[in-house]
Design an enzyme around this catalytic site. Structure first.
Site, short mmCIF file in Angstrom:
data_model
loop_
_atom_site.label_atom_id
_atom_site.label_comp_id
_atom_site.label_asym_id
_atom_site.label_seq_id
_atom_site.Cartn_x
_atom_site.Cartn_y
_atom_site.Cartn_z
N LEU A 77 0.81 -1.22 0.00
CA LEU A 77 0.00 0.00 0.00
C LEU A 77 0.84 1.27 0.00
O LEU A 77 0.32 2.35 -0.28
CB LEU A 77 -0.97 0.02 1.18
CG LEU A 77 -2.36 -0.58 0.90
CD1 LEU A 77 -2.26 -2.05 0.52
CD2 LEU A 77 -3.28 -0.42 2.10
N ALA A 120 -3.26 -1.95 6.65
CA ALA A 120 -3.11 -0.60 7.20
C ALA A 120 -1.75 -0.45 7.86
O ALA A 120 -1.06 -1.43 8.16
CB ALA A 120 -4.20 -0.31 8.24
N ASP A 162 -11.27 3.27 16.42
CA ASP A 162 -11.80 4.12 17.48
C ASP A 162 -10.93 5.35 17.72
O ASP A 162 -11.38 6.33 18.30
CB ASP A 162 -11.91 3.32 18.79
CG ASP A 162 -10.61 2.66 19.20
OD1 ASP A 162 -9.81 2.29 18.31
OD2 ASP A 162 -10.38 2.50 20.42
N TYR A 219 -1.70 8.41 13.84
CA TYR A 219 -2.38 7.21 13.35
C TYR A 219 -3.88 7.47 13.18
O TYR A 219 -4.44 7.20 12.12
CB TYR A 219 -2.15 6.05 14.32
CG TYR A 219 -3.08 4.88 14.08
CD1 TYR A 219 -2.93 4.07 12.97
CD2 TYR A 219 -4.10 4.59 14.98
CE1 TYR A 219 -3.78 2.99 12.75
CE2 TYR A 219 -4.96 3.51 14.77
CZ TYR A 219 -4.79 2.72 13.65
OH TYR A 219 -5.64 1.67 13.43
N LYS A 226 -6.07 7.57 9.61
CA LYS A 226 -7.22 6.70 9.35
C LYS A 226 -8.47 7.53 9.04
O LYS A 226 -9.27 7.15 8.17
CB LYS A 226 -7.47 5.78 10.55
CG LYS A 226 -6.36 4.75 10.79
CD LYS A 226 -6.22 3.76 9.64
CE LYS A 226 -7.39 2.80 9.58
NZ LYS A 226 -7.21 1.80 8.48
N TRP A 241 -9.25 -1.97 19.54
CA TRP A 241 -8.43 -2.86 20.35
C TRP A 241 -8.38 -4.27 19.75
O TRP A 241 -8.68 -5.26 20.42
CB TRP A 241 -8.96 -2.91 21.78
CG TRP A 241 -8.87 -1.62 22.55
CD1 TRP A 241 -8.76 -0.36 22.05
CD2 TRP A 241 -8.89 -1.47 23.98
NE1 TRP A 241 -8.71 0.57 23.07
CE2 TRP A 241 -8.79 -0.08 24.26
CE3 TRP A 241 -9.00 -2.35 25.05
CZ2 TRP A 241 -8.78 0.42 25.57
CZ3 TRP A 241 -8.99 -1.86 26.33
CH2 TRP A 241 -8.87 -0.49 26.59
#
Length: 289
Positions: free
Chosen positions: A36, A59, A101, A124, A128, A149
């Protein structure tokens, strides 16, 4: 339907390759075949495979390292999904993508819903969120699953780290003031497959209607909530390991990237529309068994 699955050697991608069987022809690629960080390679693979659906769990997930590698984190987490969305739109395909999250600041002790304001507190999370926004802006049929998590029995994750350390040490000091919901990688994969089984191909009339109605962001995490400390206690209890645990604060364990103090996600919308999700403790027990 041909399904292009990225990151198949990762903890979520590995489970997805199993769960997606029967929904179509799964073409699974890992970083050696589709890196990626190489946007030209991302385009080339998609154009060669010509999928009807792209499922992208790949990711950049090194939260602390992202603080010093922001450009790489954004390329993998934002620019690559933007390329996937653009290529999918040209093909008349759909895109399933996974987020986190950590797009939320974690300053409000109430479960976050999909419409709550985002405000990441680290690179991070920001990268995202930029990926989410790029997919939405492309106007491609899509599902973005925010989860939290994530753990499993392969790769690098909190569960495997705690199992290793608890067997090596007499005492562990664990952060007890961050709240979230541990989510097994297989829970994510199976919920994705159950959802996609309803969706159908975006190239069909019925499938196009489903995607038009359901495209958007959904929270996909285990039910209930806990802290890293109580999660660790549950891990060693389930594994039958004797190890003393000492609760500490986030301030006692300084790391480069700030973490949200409270990042519990409400998955009510997903459960009302697609499928039920297990309690985190039940999933943990099943994973370890």
């Amino acid at each position: 339907m041909k399904i292009l699955l990225t990151g198949c050697s990762g903890q979520v991608g590995y489970e997805l390759e199993r769960s997606l069987q029967g929904l179509g022809q799964v073409v699974a690629v890992d970083r050696s075949r589709m890196d990626l960080a190489d946007l030209d390679q991302v385009r080339a693979v998609i154009r060669a495979v010509r999928p009807g659906l792209i499922v992208n769990p790949a990711a950049y997930t090194a939260v602390d390292k992202a603080e010093s590698e922001a450009a790489l984190a954004y390329r993998i987490n934002a620019e690559a999904p933007a390329v996937m969305a653009g290529e999918a739109k040209k093909l008349g395909a759909a895109l399933v993508h996974y987020s986190t999250d950590y797009v939320f600041p974690g300053d409000d002790p109430a479960p976050r819903v999909e419409t709550d304001a985002t405000a990441p507190v680290n690179v991070y999370g920001a990268s995202k969120l930029a990926g989410e926004q790029a997919i939405a802006a492309a106007g491609v049929p899509h599902l973005i699953f925010r989860t939290s998590w994530v753990y499993g029995m392969r790769g690098k994750n909190f569960l495997l780290t705690m199992l290793k350390l608890a067997r090596e040490r007499d005492e562990l000091r664990i952060v007890a003031d961050q709240h979230g919901a541990p989510t097994w990688s297989r829970t994510i994969a199976d919920a994705t497959a159950l959802t996609l089984a309803r969706a159908g191909s975006p190239a069909s009339e019925a499938g196009a209607g489903w995607w038009a109605q359901h495209s958007g962001v959904y929270h996909l995490s285990s039910q209930g909530q806990t802290t890293w400390f109580d999660f660790t206690r549950a891990i060693i209890e389930e594994a039958g390991i004797e190890c003393r645990l000492q609760p500490i604060t986030s301030a006692d364990y300084p790391v480069p990237a700030r973490r949200p103090q409270y990042s519990v996600l409400s998955s009510q919308r997903l459960m009302e529309q697609f499928c039920q999700l297990p309690h985190w403790r039940d999933a943990l027990g099943l994973c370890l068994r």
